[in-house]
Design a protein around this motif. Structure first.
Motif, mmCIF file in Angstrom:
data_model
loop_
_atom_site.group_PDB
_atom_site.id
_atom_site.type_symbol
_atom_site.label_atom_id
_atom_site.label_comp_id
_atom_site.label_asym_id
_atom_site.label_seq_id
_atom_site.Cartn_x
_atom_site.Cartn_y
_atom_site.Cartn_z
ATOM 1 N N THR A 52 0.807 -1.225 0.000
ATOM 2 C CA THR A 52 0.000 0.000 0.000
ATOM 3 C C THR A 52 0.834 1.267 0.000
ATOM 4 O O THR A 52 0.294 2.365 0.071
ATOM 5 N N ASP A 53 2.140 1.141 -0.102
ATOM 6 C CA ASP A 53 3.022 2.305 -0.129
ATOM 7 C C ASP A 53 2.763 3.104 -1.410
ATOM 8 O O ASP A 53 2.887 2.558 -2.512
ATOM 9 N N PRO A 54 2.407 4.378 -1.314
ATOM 10 C CA PRO A 54 2.147 5.170 -2.525
ATOM 11 C C PRO A 54 3.317 5.168 -3.501
ATOM 12 O O PRO A 54 3.113 5.219 -4.719
ATOM 13 N N ASP A 55 4.545 5.099 -2.979
ATOM 14 C CA ASP A 55 5.709 5.072 -3.861
ATOM 15 C C ASP A 55 5.798 3.773 -4.656
ATOM 16 O O ASP A 55 6.352 3.749 -5.758
ATOM 17 N N GLU A 56 5.258 2.687 -4.095
ATOM 18 C CA GLU A 56 5.256 1.406 -4.799
ATOM 19 C C GLU A 56 4.083 1.286 -5.764
ATOM 20 O O GLU A 56 4.179 0.588 -6.787
ATOM 21 N N LEU A 57 2.988 1.978 -5.471
ATOM 22 C CA LEU A 57 1.809 1.877 -6.325
ATOM 23 C C LEU A 57 2.071 2.404 -7.735
ATOM 24 O O LEU A 57 1.402 1.996 -8.681
ATOM 25 N N ARG A 58 3.055 3.283 -7.881
ATOM 26 C CA ARG A 58 3.353 3.770 -9.237
ATOM 27 C C ARG A 58 3.998 2.679 -10.094
ATOM 28 O O ARG A 58 4.157 2.849 -11.299
ATOM 29 N N GLU A 66 -2.583 0.100 -11.844
ATOM 30 C CA GLU A 66 -2.756 0.562 -13.223
ATOM 31 C C GLU A 66 -3.148 2.033 -13.332
ATOM 32 O O GLU A 66 -2.776 2.711 -14.302
ATOM 33 N N SER A 67 -3.866 2.568 -12.359
ATOM 34 C CA SER A 67 -4.291 3.970 -12.445
ATOM 35 C C SER A 67 -3.157 4.947 -12.158
ATOM 36 O O SER A 67 -3.304 6.149 -12.411
ATOM 37 N N ARG A 68 -2.017 4.465 -11.627
ATOM 38 C CA ARG A 68 -0.898 5.342 -11.307
ATOM 39 C C ARG A 68 0.388 4.906 -12.004
ATOM 40 O O ARG A 68 1.459 5.416 -11.713
ATOM 41 N N LEU A 69 0.295 4.023 -12.960
ATOM 42 C CA LEU A 69 1.445 3.275 -13.448
ATOM 43 C C LEU A 69 2.416 4.119 -14.275
ATOM 44 O O LEU A 69 2.012 4.955 -15.085
ATOM 45 N N GLN A 70 3.717 3.902 -14.030
ATOM 46 C CA GLN A 70 4.788 4.382 -14.885
ATOM 47 C C GLN A 70 5.599 3.161 -15.330
ATOM 48 O O GLN A 70 5.385 2.052 -14.839
ATOM 49 N N VAL A 71 6.549 3.366 -16.243
ATOM 50 C CA VAL A 71 7.285 2.237 -16.812
ATOM 51 C C VAL A 71 8.777 2.456 -16.627
ATOM 52 O O VAL A 71 9.331 3.450 -17.116
ATOM 53 N N LEU A 72 9.434 1.527 -15.932
ATOM 54 C CA LEU A 72 10.890 1.573 -15.856
ATOM 55 C C LEU A 72 11.472 1.312 -17.251
ATOM 56 O O LEU A 72 11.057 0.367 -17.928
ATOM 57 N N THR A 116 16.249 4.938 -9.212
ATOM 58 C CA THR A 116 15.135 5.840 -9.496
ATOM 59 C C THR A 116 14.457 6.296 -8.210
ATOM 60 O O THR A 116 14.180 7.490 -8.016
ATOM 61 N N ASP A 117 14.218 5.363 -7.303
ATOM 62 C CA ASP A 117 13.532 5.691 -6.061
ATOM 63 C C ASP A 117 14.402 6.532 -5.130
ATOM 64 O O ASP A 117 13.902 7.385 -4.389
ATOM 65 N N THR A 118 15.706 6.298 -5.161
ATOM 66 C CA THR A 118 16.609 6.968 -4.216
ATOM 67 C C THR A 118 17.028 8.358 -4.687
ATOM 68 O O THR A 118 17.094 9.298 -3.878
ATOM 69 N N LEU A 119 17.289 8.513 -5.992
ATOM 70 C CA LEU A 119 17.908 9.754 -6.471
ATOM 71 C C LEU A 119 17.102 10.508 -7.525
ATOM 72 O O LEU A 119 17.452 11.653 -7.839
ATOM 73 N N LEU A 120 16.058 9.909 -8.064
ATOM 74 C CA LEU A 120 15.294 10.568 -9.125
ATOM 75 C C LEU A 120 13.850 10.817 -8.716
ATOM 76 O O LEU A 120 12.960 10.930 -9.573
ATOM 77 N N ASP A 121 13.603 10.900 -7.413
ATOM 78 C CA ASP A 121 12.263 11.185 -6.892
ATOM 79 C C ASP A 121 11.233 10.170 -7.365
ATOM 80 O O ASP A 121 10.039 10.484 -7.474
ATOM 81 N N GLY A 122 11.699 8.964 -7.650
ATOM 82 C CA GLY A 122 10.783 7.918 -8.076
ATOM 83 C C GLY A 122 10.215 8.118 -9.466
ATOM 84 O O GLY A 122 9.263 7.441 -9.852
ATOM 85 N N ASP A 123 10.782 9.032 -10.251
ATOM 86 C CA ASP A 123 10.249 9.373 -11.562
ATOM 87 C C ASP A 123 11.034 8.642 -12.651
ATOM 88 O O ASP A 123 12.109 9.083 -13.067
ATOM 89 N N ALA A 124 10.484 7.539 -13.135
ATOM 90 C CA ALA A 124 11.178 6.719 -14.138
ATOM 91 C C ALA A 124 11.335 7.439 -15.467
ATOM 92 O O ALA A 124 12.222 7.096 -16.258
ATOM 93 N N THR A 125 10.508 8.450 -15.740
ATOM 94 C CA THR A 125 10.611 9.150 -17.017
ATOM 95 C C THR A 125 11.877 10.003 -17.097
ATOM 96 O O THR A 125 12.228 10.480 -18.181
#
Length: 284
Positions: free
Chosen positions: A39-45, A49-55, A222-231
């Protein structure tokens, strides 16, 4: 000689149409250990599916990893798969990978290098959709016993290791069942699941896919240094230096630079045995 370097490089690229949707992305991310805590919001991305990004490392399994297989079956390439080692991997994304998409994928042998006791095939896979190029993958494949044919040795430049302590160090546990889940994204090699097959290959138990460690590392960076933003990731390269076993722990060291993050990965339980070296994440 089983590898005809001239014929391999001159061969026309193999072409295939591939597609993916949110289920493929979610399965890939779960195979990398995403979703803990669920349920961690950082993991839900990575999992919802409603919050999904792609590594960007998803490019290595898109189309069930058929790009690499296409390269190994190119004209001029006839090798014993037991002599093949995945030596390194580079992914460059030309724009963020969409959660749902269709693309035309081409694969070819971009280069053949002579390392003396081994040949190195650079298998290049490129994917484009209606909006243009999506990604370029280069897989460096060592073929033992196929060197010595008088070809070029290839580039030797490597990232210079930082002479300071890491800026960040994180650890990531590998679940006992992680290889079983990761292989559902397309790499069905029994080396990662069948204990008897692993013994025949010289291991006392199945090993984790190198590309799973590759993806886990990119997620950690990505999670540690890029604010979790895979883009923000534009390119990611590594050299595979050692095996990992399910149940072990990865120690991931990171050094930040100007648009570049150098990374070193080791296995905690085996006295920090190197796993990924010469690893570089480029980002915006």
């Amino acid at each position: 000689m089983p590898i005809d370097a001239v014929a391999a490089v001159a061969a026309e690229p193999r072409r295939a149409e591939i597609g993916w949707d949110h289920k493929d992305i979610q399965l890939y991310h779960l195979g990398l250990g995403a979703g803990s805590p669920a349920t961690d919001p950082d993991e839900l991305r990575y999992t919802l599916e409603s919050r999904l990004q792609v590594l960007p490392s998803f490019a290595t399994v898109a189309g069930a990893g058929t790009g690499m297989a296409g390269g190994l079956s190119s004209p001029g390439v006839e090798v014993d798969l037991a002599a093949v080692l995945h030596g390194g991997q580079t992914v460059r994304v030309h724009r963020p990978i969409p959660v749902r998409g269709r693309a035309v994928q081409t694969s070819k042998v971009a280069a053949v290098y002579d390392k003396g006791k081994a040949a190195v095939l650079v298998l290049r896979t490129e994917a484009s959709d209606d909006d243009g190029p999506l990604w370029t993958n280069d897989s460096q494949i060592f073929v033992r016993g196929e060197g010595g044919f008088g070809g070029e040795r290839g580039p030797s430049a490597r990232p210079v290791p930082p002479e300071r302590a890491p800026d960040h160090t994180v650890e990531r546990a590998i679940r006992e069942d992680q290889a079983l889940l990761y292989r559902l994204s397309g790499d069905w090699n029994p080396l990662h699941a069948d204990p008897e097959f692993a013994k025949l290959a010289g291991f006392d138990r199945p090993i984790l896919h190198g590309l799973c460690t590759y993806g886990m590392t990119l997620k950690a960076v990505t999670d540690t240094l890029l604010d979790g933003d895979a883009t923000r990731v534009t390119a990611y390269s590594t050299r595979f230096a050692g095996v990992v076993f399910p149940g072990e722990t990865l120690r991931i060291r990171m050094w930040s630079g100007d648009g570049r993050i150098q990374v070193a990965v080791s296995a905690v339980e085996r006295d920090d045995a190197p796993v990924l070296v010469d690893t570089l994440v480029e980002h915006s």
